[in-house]
Design an enzyme around this catalytic site. Sequence first.
Site, mmCIF file in Angstrom:
data_model
loop_
_atom_site.group_PDB
_atom_site.id
_atom_site.type_symbol
_atom_site.label_atom_id
_atom_site.label_comp_id
_atom_site.label_asym_id
_atom_site.label_seq_id
_atom_site.Cartn_x
_atom_site.Cartn_y
_atom_site.Cartn_z
ATOM 1 N N GLN A 106 37.204 45.728 28.314
ATOM 2 C CA GLN A 106 37.397 46.368 27.139
ATOM 3 C C GLN A 106 36.288 47.485 25.880
ATOM 4 O OE1 GLN A 106 41.132 47.624 26.837
ATOM 5 N NE2 GLN A 106 40.535 49.810 25.404
ATOM 6 N N LYS A 202 37.662 53.882 44.340
ATOM 7 C CA LYS A 202 38.815 53.094 43.705
ATOM 8 C C LYS A 202 38.886 53.982 42.664
ATOM 9 C CE LYS A 202 38.146 49.415 40.969
ATOM 10 N NZ LYS A 202 37.706 48.103 40.762
HETATM 11 O O1 LIG Z 1 40.428 43.988 40.657
HETATM 12 P P1 LIG Z 1 39.970 43.086 39.746
HETATM 13 O O2 LIG Z 1 40.645 41.893 40.918
HETATM 14 O O3 LIG Z 1 41.995 42.489 38.788
HETATM 15 O O4 LIG Z 1 39.414 43.267 38.708
HETATM 16 C C1 LIG Z 1 37.706 43.392 39.259
HETATM 17 C C2 LIG Z 1 37.100 44.633 39.073
HETATM 18 O O5 LIG Z 1 37.579 45.534 38.057
HETATM 19 C C3 LIG Z 1 36.559 45.888 38.111
HETATM 20 O O6 LIG Z 1 36.230 46.218 36.502
HETATM 21 C C4 LIG Z 1 35.307 44.994 38.847
HETATM 22 O O7 LIG Z 1 33.968 45.298 38.631
HETATM 23 C C5 LIG Z 1 35.753 44.368 39.825
HETATM 24 O O8 LIG Z 1 36.290 45.335 40.842
#
Ligand SMILES: O=P(O)(O)OC[C@H]1O[C@@H](O)[C@H](O)[C@@H]1O
Length: 344
Positions: A106, A202
């Site tokens: 955050q 993503k």
């Molecule tokens: O999806 P989760 O496991 O909750 O969060 C981890 C992911 O969220 C991103 O910030 C991190 O770099 C990693 O890709």
Amino acid sequence: MTTRSEHLEAPAMRLILPLPGNETFARRLADEGGWELGALETRRFPDGETYVRILSEVKNKVVDLVCTLARPDDGFLRLIFAADAARDLGARQVNLIAPYLSYMRQDRRFQPGEAVTSRSFARLVSASFDRLVTVDPHLHRYAALSALYTIPTDTLHAAPLLADCIAAEVDNPLIIGPDEESEQWVSAIAARIGAPHAVLRKVRHGDRNVEVELPDLSKWRGLQPVLADDIASSGRTLIEAARMLPLQGFVRPMVAVVHGIFADASFQRLTALCGRIVSSDSVPHESNAVGLASLVARAIASASNDEADLIRHRRPPEPPDEVEQAGIDSFPASDPPSWTGGVT
Ligand SMILES: O=P(O)(O)OC[C@H]1O[C@@H](O)[C@H](O)[C@@H]1O
């Protein structure tokens, strides 16, 4: 008799002092450096307040409190109390060795009124410690910890160790990052072992709700996919990526993460979709296969123990930056974004 100047010039003795749950990592660290391993006692009073007692001599020593910060809200106060106690009892320097550093995600105000916890947490840590040593903090919108922390920091990288672990276990790996952010880790891992790499796309809709899209990876079909990332928190990012790979004819992926938090039942869910899952020991977990103690010990040993040097490196806190202001202005209450959290 020892004079004050002789005393200050003598190399400071070092005490490695683990907070509860960090004893194994601390012992490895102490063994690596040939340093004294200390002990402290903590418990809760009946009213829920925290009791801390340092059981080792700290006077005139450099004290390294070892405390990984996964699930930090449970133990942060006792860490601060331990740091204060060490200083009160005459420690020459009080450092925080946090192989996993929390509250990095955050890092801006996405909605009016939100706490920018990266900044607040950094202020609290900076007020209690002289130096911070950590591994692969989640630096996304900030380029370096020095943008948040006002104390000297050492940022170490686990990619070479993860790469060596992958190379030892897989013959023809394709290193895959589940999102654009992971490019920095997957490219470093792939370069070290001479493997190709790819990065997926993503979109995060919520804390535990992500969507992952695969570009066309067909030219690499036949290679062993290895999903590599910095953190597995809810595990959703890796779970979604692992679900997508068979759609392009890939075998079950190996997973390699630096920080394996694996909240909820995510490890079990990932196990059902993946082959071997490995993590570093920055967060104690059954998947730990990559030890960081030697990397951290080298950084500790080469860091300055000189108080004057540390004071020179302490900086005044920075004023809030443009990003924070932009965050407030860009989301009027009438038009909130669908995803209000800061984590990508
Ligand atoms: O999806 P989760 O496991 O909750 O969060 C981890 C992911 O969220 C991103 O910030 C991190 O770099 C990693 O890709």
